[in-house]
Structure formats: structure tokens, C-alpha cells
Design a protein around this motif. Structure first.
Motif, short mmCIF file in Angstrom:
data_model
loop_
_atom_site.label_atom_id
_atom_site.label_comp_id
_atom_site.label_asym_id
_atom_site.label_seq_id
_atom_site.Cartn_x
_atom_site.Cartn_y
_atom_site.Cartn_z
N ALA A 184 1.04 -1.16 0.02
CA ALA A 184 0.07 0.27 0.16
C ALA A 184 0.73 1.18 -0.08
CB ALA A 184 -1.14 0.01 1.28
N TYR A 185 2.01 1.30 0.86
CA TYR A 185 2.78 2.36 0.66
C TYR A 185 3.49 2.40 -0.62
CZ TYR A 185 6.78 5.37 1.87
OH TYR A 185 7.73 6.60 1.77
N LEU A 186 4.00 1.68 -1.24
CA LEU A 186 4.79 1.90 -2.48
C LEU A 186 3.60 2.05 -3.47
CD1 LEU A 186 7.01 -1.33 -2.17
CD2 LEU A 186 7.62 1.04 -2.18
N TRP A 187 2.33 1.55 -3.36
CA TRP A 187 1.37 1.94 -4.16
C TRP A 187 1.29 3.64 -4.44
CZ3 TRP A 187 -3.24 -1.64 -2.61
CH2 TRP A 187 -3.16 -2.75 -2.97
N ALA A 188 1.25 4.03 -3.07
CA ALA A 188 1.05 5.52 -2.92
C ALA A 188 2.26 6.45 -3.62
CB ALA A 188 0.89 5.79 -1.57
N VAL A 189 3.51 6.13 -3.35
CA VAL A 189 4.57 6.65 -3.85
C VAL A 189 4.81 6.29 -5.25
CG1 VAL A 189 5.59 6.93 -1.35
CG2 VAL A 189 6.30 4.88 -3.13
N ASP A 190 4.30 5.35 -5.69
CA ASP A 190 4.44 5.09 -7.26
C ASP A 190 3.43 6.05 -7.92
OD1 ASP A 190 4.97 3.73 -9.87
OD2 ASP A 190 3.48 2.22 -9.41
N ARG A 191 2.36 6.11 -7.37
CA ARG A 191 1.41 7.00 -8.00
C ARG A 191 2.00 8.57 -7.93
NH1 ARG A 191 -0.53 9.85 -10.45
NH2 ARG A 191 -2.86 10.75 -10.67
N LEU A 192 2.60 8.86 -7.12
CA LEU A 192 3.33 10.02 -6.96
C LEU A 192 4.49 10.25 -7.82
CD1 LEU A 192 3.63 10.82 -3.23
CD2 LEU A 192 2.08 11.87 -4.71
N ALA A 193 5.27 9.27 -7.98
CA ALA A 193 6.49 9.16 -8.91
C ALA A 193 5.72 9.24 -10.67
CB ALA A 193 7.01 7.94 -8.96
N ILE A 194 4.72 8.66 -10.63
CA ILE A 194 4.22 8.41 -12.15
C ILE A 194 3.56 10.19 -12.33
CG2 ILE A 194 2.10 8.09 -13.77
CD1 ILE A 194 2.50 5.09 -12.22
N GLN A 195 2.82 10.61 -11.41
CA GLN A 195 2.39 11.98 -11.32
C GLN A 195 3.62 12.97 -11.69
OE1 GLN A 195 0.11 13.35 -7.97
NE2 GLN A 195 -1.00 14.84 -9.24
N ALA A 196 4.86 12.71 -11.30
CA ALA A 196 5.87 13.53 -11.47
C ALA A 196 6.67 13.36 -12.45
CB ALA A 196 6.87 13.51 -10.01
N GLY A 197 6.42 12.27 -13.28
CA GLY A 197 7.02 12.24 -14.50
C GLY A 197 8.43 11.21 -14.37
N VAL A 198 8.50 10.51 -13.31
CA VAL A 198 9.89 9.80 -12.98
C VAL A 198 9.83 8.62 -14.19
CG1 VAL A 198 11.40 8.71 -11.40
CG2 VAL A 198 9.87 10.71 -10.59
N TRP A 199 8.71 8.03 -14.16
CA TRP A 199 8.39 6.99 -15.19
C TRP A 199 6.78 7.00 -15.52
CZ3 TRP A 199 10.33 5.37 -10.21
CH2 TRP A 199 9.25 4.90 -9.25
N THR A 200 6.82 6.31 -16.98
CA THR A 200 5.49 6.34 -17.38
C THR A 200 5.12 4.98 -17.91
OG1 THR A 200 5.63 8.63 -18.33
CG2 THR A 200 4.06 7.27 -19.57
N ILE A 201 4.03 4.50 -17.45
CA ILE A 201 3.44 3.19 -18.18
C ILE A 201 2.78 3.40 -19.28
CG2 ILE A 201 2.04 1.27 -17.30
CD1 ILE A 201 4.50 1.94 -15.40
N ALA A 202 3.12 2.58 -20.48
CA ALA A 202 2.60 2.73 -21.58
C ALA A 202 0.99 2.31 -21.69
CB ALA A 202 3.27 2.06 -22.67
N ASP A 203 0.15 3.09 -22.30
CA ASP A 203 -1.10 2.64 -22.46
C ASP A 203 -1.40 1.43 -23.40
OD1 ASP A 203 -1.91 4.88 -20.62
OD2 ASP A 203 -2.27 6.25 -22.41
N THR A 204 -0.54 1.49 -24.30
CA THR A 204 -0.73 0.28 -25.20
C THR A 204 -0.58 -1.10 -24.57
OG1 THR A 204 0.41 1.62 -27.04
CG2 THR A 204 0.56 -0.61 -27.34
#
Length: 240
Positions: free
Chosen positions: A180-200
Motif C-alpha cells: 500500500a505504501y509503494l502504491w502511494a509513492v508509485d502514483r506520486l512518481a508517475i504523476q511527477a513524470g519519473v516514469w510512465t506506463i505505456a497505455d498500449t
């Protein structure tokens, strides 16, 4: 350009938690629980790096995920240095948490040959579902996680699924709290543009903006760590 680098992500969200758990463990280092746990962490970390890096490199090369401009310091074999560091930091974080909540070793748990085969078959079934999911682009990331997880789960469940089931409440807490903690910080990292998950390569399903594949990834990897540490402690206890 990203507002956060991968190094900053570790510094803000991973290292402080790891330091807090380590400080707590330091005060209990005389316990055999922690000594055996440290050995278990070493084993789990070596296996995590060796098993995860080729898989991670493959998905990066496929474009399942990518990194923002200037967010990583460099790469080894196509994998960012910070990602390799995460292969070490996440097992350490989850192991330390597990040792806080694992409790005493359960006594009297045994497995028959048939039960071990059943555990192995269940893990391989997870892998088979993953292989089927790889046949469609939208389930590529989901399938890659399950296909990659299958052999590890098969081994762990063959060794001690009945023991894990007996300790299921503690195992669940050990897995889900860091997840749960890593879900939260992963979401923050995606929002900040550290990494991007491909929609495809994803289903498009998300919870609070976090792709379900990312959620599954952290649950699966924490299962690897928690089950590995719990079973390692149990096996060492039986040998003694």
C-alpha cells in the motif's frame, strides 16, 4: 521535464522508511529472529537482483514503461542504476517490516509429497495464465508479471504453502502494508513524470490513477520477499 528524479524519489520516499525500520531493528538485534532474518534478506536480495534484472530490461526494451527526461543518472545493461538500487531497497524495506510482524515460528507444520506437488502446480498455473495474457497487447504487462511470478510462487508454495497458510494473517499484513505504501509513492512518481506506463500494454484499469498492473507488481514482489523470508526462518528453525 520531470519535477522529480529517480534518485530524489529514493531519497524522499524509500530511504527514510528503510532507515526507520533499520533503527527499530537495531534495538532488537540480539534476537535470533533478526539474525536469521538478516541472512534471509541477503538470500532474497541476491535472488531478486538476478531474477528481476533480465525481466525488467526486457520490458523496458519493449516500451512497457519509460523514464522521463533527465530522471535517471545512467544505465547498466539498459536498466537505470536507480532501478537496480530499487531491486535491493525494496526487499530490504519489506524484509525489515516482515520481521516486525512475523511473530514466532509455527510448530508442527508438515507437508506431504502430494501437498508439495499441489503447491507447485498452483504456482505454475499462475504462470500459465500469464503466458495466455501475453497474447494480447493490452494485457502484456499483466501477463508479463504473472508469467514471471509463476516459477517463484511454484517453488515457494512447493516448499511450504501449508506453513504460509497457517501464518496467513501475519503474511497478509507483511505483504499489504508495504504494498500500500509503494502504491502511494508509485502514483506520486508517475504523476511527477519519473516514469510512465505505456497505455498500449496495459488494460487501462486504474485505482486513484495507479494502473492495476503496477498494484499487482508490488503485491507480487512483496509476496516473493515475505514468503521467502517467512519460509527461510521456518526452514532454519526446523534444521536447528
Amino acid at each position: 521535464m520531470s519535477s522529480l528524479t529517480y534518485v530524489q524519489f529514493h531519497a524522499l520516499y524509500v530511504l527514510p522508511v528503510l532507515a526507520a525500520l533499520t533503527a527499530t531493528a537495531h534495538h532488537r538485534r540480539d534476537s535470533v529472529n533478526w539474525r536469521v532474518g538478516a541472512a534471509g534478506l541477503a538470500v532474497v536480495t541476491v535472488l531478486a537482483v538476478a531474477y528481476t534484472m533480465p525481466w525488467d530490461r526486457l520490458l523496458i526494451s519493449m516500451g512497457v514503461w519509460s523514464y522521463g527526461s533527465g530522471t535517471v543518472a545512467g544505465r547498466l545493461w539498459g536498466v537505470p542504476y536507480e532501478e537496480i538500487a530499487f531491486f535491493v531497497l525494496q526487499p530490504a524495506l519489506t524484509t525489515l517490516w516482515t520481521l516486525h510482524v512475523a511473530g514466532p515460528i509455527l510448530e508442527g507444520v508438515t507437508h506431504t509429497r502430494r501437498e508439495r506437488l499441489l503447491g507447485a502446480a498452483a504456482g505454475l498455473a499462475v504462470g500459465a495464465v500469464g503466458l495466455l495474457a501475453l497474447t494480447a497487447p493490452a494485457t502484456t504487462y499483466l501477463g508479463a508479471i504473472l508469467a514471471w511470478a509463476g516459477p517463484v510462487l511454484a517453488l515457494q508454495w512447493a516448499v511450504g504453502w501449508r506453513y504460509l497458510w497457517g501464518a496467513r494473517a501475519r503474511v497478509a499484513v507483511a505483504v499489504m502494508v508495504p504494498s500500500a505504501y509503494l502504491w502511494a509513492v508509485d502514483r506520486l512518481a508517475i504523476q511527477a513524470g519519473v516514469w510512465t506506463i505505456a497505455d498500449t500494454y496495459t488494460t487501462g484499469l486504474a485505482v486513484a490513477g495507479l494502473p492495476v498492473e503496477e498494484m499487482l507488481f508490488f503485491v507480487v514482489t512483496n509476496c516473493f520477499v515475505v514468503q521467502g523470508v517467512v519460509l527461510f526462518r521456518w526452514v532454519v528453525h526446523r534444521w536447528r
